[in-house]
Design an enzyme around this catalytic site. Sequence first.
Site, PDB file in Angstrom:
ATOM      1  N   LEU A  64    -129.269  60.091 -14.069  1.00 31.38           N
ATOM      2  CA  LEU A  64    -128.327  59.023 -13.692  1.00 31.38           C
ATOM      3  C   LEU A  64    -127.774  58.262 -14.889  1.00 31.38           C
ATOM      4  CD1 LEU A  64    -130.116  57.530 -10.548  1.00 31.38           C
ATOM      5  CD2 LEU A  64    -128.219  59.169 -10.628  1.00 31.38           C
ATOM      6  N   GLY A  65    -128.355  58.443 -16.055  1.00 35.15           N
ATOM      7  CA  GLY A  65    -127.851  57.744 -17.234  1.00 35.15           C
ATOM      8  C   GLY A  65    -128.779  56.682 -17.774  1.00 35.15           C
ATOM      9  N   ASP A 201    -142.855  60.819 -10.070  1.00 39.87           N
ATOM     10  CA  ASP A 201    -143.088  62.163 -10.589  1.00 39.87           C
ATOM     11  C   ASP A 201    -144.511  62.258 -11.133  1.00 39.87           C
ATOM     12  OD1 ASP A 201    -140.459  62.661 -10.017  1.00 39.87           O
ATOM     13  OD2 ASP A 201    -139.755  62.519 -12.085  1.00 39.87           O
ATOM     14  N   LYS A 243    -130.838  52.001   1.027  1.00 42.55           N
ATOM     15  CA  LYS A 243    -132.206  52.283   1.440  1.00 42.55           C
ATOM     16  C   LYS A 243    -132.950  53.167   0.435  1.00 42.55           C
ATOM     17  CE  LYS A 243    -133.813  51.013   4.621  1.00 42.55           C
ATOM     18  NZ  LYS A 243    -134.620  49.782   4.800  1.00 42.55           N
ATOM     19  N   GLN A 246    -133.936  51.076  -2.444  1.00 39.83           N
ATOM     20  CA  GLN A 246    -135.047  50.174  -2.097  1.00 39.83           C
ATOM     21  C   GLN A 246    -136.381  50.922  -2.141  1.00 39.83           C
ATOM     22  OE1 GLN A 246    -134.345  48.085   1.651  1.00 39.83           O
ATOM     23  NE2 GLN A 246    -132.160  48.127   1.264  1.00 39.83           N
ATOM     24  N   CYS A 442    -122.117  77.178 -36.409  1.00 39.02           N
ATOM     25  CA  CYS A 442    -123.373  77.932 -36.399  1.00 39.02           C
ATOM     26  C   CYS A 442    -123.110  79.411 -36.076  1.00 39.02           C
ATOM     27  CB  CYS A 442    -124.375  77.297 -35.451  1.00 39.02           C
ATOM     28  SG  CYS A 442    -126.071  77.858 -35.730  1.00 39.02           S
ATOM     29  N   ARG A 525    -131.430  80.557 -37.795  1.00 40.32           N
ATOM     30  CA  ARG A 525    -132.433  81.451 -38.362  1.00 40.32           C
ATOM     31  C   ARG A 525    -131.798  82.508 -39.271  1.00 40.32           C
ATOM     32  NH1 ARG A 525    -134.503  82.707 -33.882  1.00 40.32           N
ATOM     33  NH2 ARG A 525    -136.322  81.345 -33.934  1.00 40.32           N
ATOM     34  N   HIS A 572    -124.331  72.103 -37.757  1.00 37.36           N
ATOM     35  CA  HIS A 572    -123.744  71.590 -36.514  1.00 37.36           C
ATOM     36  C   HIS A 572    -123.057  70.246 -36.794  1.00 37.36           C
ATOM     37  CE1 HIS A 572    -125.443  74.359 -33.438  1.00 37.36           C
ATOM     38  NE2 HIS A 572    -126.319  74.597 -34.406  1.00 37.36           N
ATOM     39  N   GLU A 574    -121.071  68.528 -35.075  1.00 39.65           N
ATOM     40  CA  GLU A 574    -120.965  67.639 -33.916  1.00 39.65           C
ATOM     41  C   GLU A 574    -122.120  66.649 -33.824  1.00 39.65           C
ATOM     42  OE1 GLU A 574    -123.200  71.291 -32.294  1.00 39.65           O
ATOM     43  OE2 GLU A 574    -121.709  70.810 -33.836  1.00 39.65           O
TER      44      GLU A 574
END
Length: 625
Positions: A64-65, A201, A243, A246, A442, A525, A572, A574
């Site tokens: 959900l962030g 969990d 609900k 909650q 890469c 690698r 990489h 980015e």
Amino acid sequence: MPLTDGHGAHSRQFEPNPEPNAGGFLAQFGASDESSEGFSPTPRGYQPGRTKYVVVIGTVMSGLGKGIFSSSLAKLLKDKGLSVAPIKMEGYLNIDSGTLNPYRHGEVFVLEDGLETDMDLGTYERVLNQNLSRRNFVTAGQIYTEILERERRGGYLGRDVQMIPHVTGAVKMRLRQLAMTGNDGKPCDVVFVEVGGTAGDYENGFYIEALRELAFEEGPENVCFVALTYILEPTILGEQKSKAAQLGIKRLMEAGVQPQLIACRAKNPVTEKVMQKIAMFSNVPMRRIFSMHDRASIYSIPDAMREAGLDREILSILKLHERVNTVQEDRERVVWSAFTARMAAPRAHKVRIGVLGKYASLRDAYASIDKAIEHCATALGADIEVEWLDTSDVDTLARAKELVARFDGVIVPGGFGMRGVEGKIRCVQAARLERVPFLGICLGFQVAVIEYARNVLGWADAHSTEFDPASTHPVISELPEQKKLEGIMGGTMRLGAQDVQIERGTLAHMLFGAKDLVRERFRHRYEVEPKDVTALVAGGLVFSGRHPKHPIMQVLELPVAAHPYFIGAQFHPELTSRPLAPQPMFMGLVAAAIARREPEFARTEAGRRWVRAANAAGTGAAVTA
């Protein structure tokens, strides 16, 4: 009584707290007393109350962030002059994220020190503009391994090793060590703790228990719990329902955790009616419930939090008002507001970028590439349409040309495994022949070498030993230094930040602001075979970035006279792009893409000297238009 670490082992690493927090658990029990059930390990010199903790736990569902919320709130406190250090706690048994399938867990983000983590660490680095390390990421596998190895060494002196206090104690120890070192070796003001998964969990239950204990021990003004929940809005009902939220928060409270803030994730702004219900069932005041609904960009969330007053609420809960630097806060607010204003402003240019990879159906697999493009779009005022395509079915050059022709620029990203490699090689060939701006990352760098060897030098059998171990002409191979590192999966990987020496007079040198040495992050690698470098260079390929000491090629390009923008990186790029400092190689790609679609752009001052716009964004980048 001899000093122990609480697990029965004599050690000089731990000692009683010299200045226990009045009213807190540690003040009641003080020394590390193995005979006491109220033991909690602390590093040498740790001072309860010096560092505060903000804990973000999800309910209802994952994904959900939590990282976005936590990093945005941490940014608000950092803007106020407070030092912050985030940590992500994952419940899986993997030691790191290096072996996880991107389809299951999103991209693997590599930190400066080489630790492979999940994509949330990238969110923290980008929002906070702060490099993180292995201290900022922990898995259940790491915790259990640490405890079992200590047990095998006799470190518990015959005690039965249990979830409580040994596992929870190890978690608290990690947090207190981070509190003492932060990310700069100094004690930090606030540690932001994100617990992976959701309340309830099984795999993260010991984290939540450890954090409950931490709050009890540190005292009521030193730990703030945040519950991030989800507000359902079934289309068939036409209204928001609370609900599930909650019940999720109730599950958290059943674990002994009372949240002080609640973030409500939703598609649309959460209604006051729903917030009232959440407040009533959670004992959290309305002013501390935040609507975290969908927005055009995650970078607008810090301003929304500030407008809602969440930063002031956190300061009040944790008694941090006296540590605020108002001058710095005002300055940082102006800088960030200017950035978000540019994001919302009309865009002068429109381009299409194709990302030609193998995980095209899941954008989270290339999350950092997505964000790097977004950073460049804001800096250059471009509306960028990104299309993610799988190259597995690109079986002819004609098909590759047809595909590449749809775009103003293409990116061939990294990846592992044979699937889609031949399609990538054909797409690189098409981009080279059709003069479409190209950025290889890469594996994209490696297939560019293979393509050039096959189709320019005429080495039809050129390949990589990763995909064809029996290749008669392996231009990409695993170097002897890497082969020595045998054993577990990932043992031969070259990971983390490495120096790259940039050749003067090249496109790369201009892109990186005339720097002779840059530091970028690697995760690979295989390398360009050193014995083939001379022939490749003689054939026209330019290796503009190399390892300072070893024959390792790290950046390739074609001369601008031969191609408007053709460049690849073994690293990489980015991973180091930031909202206020877009990565130079991505900036070059976007600028070249604009020039391809809008020929007049190349004749404008902005086109010829867009380095000024790049410098304003903090990159120091340049490109020849």
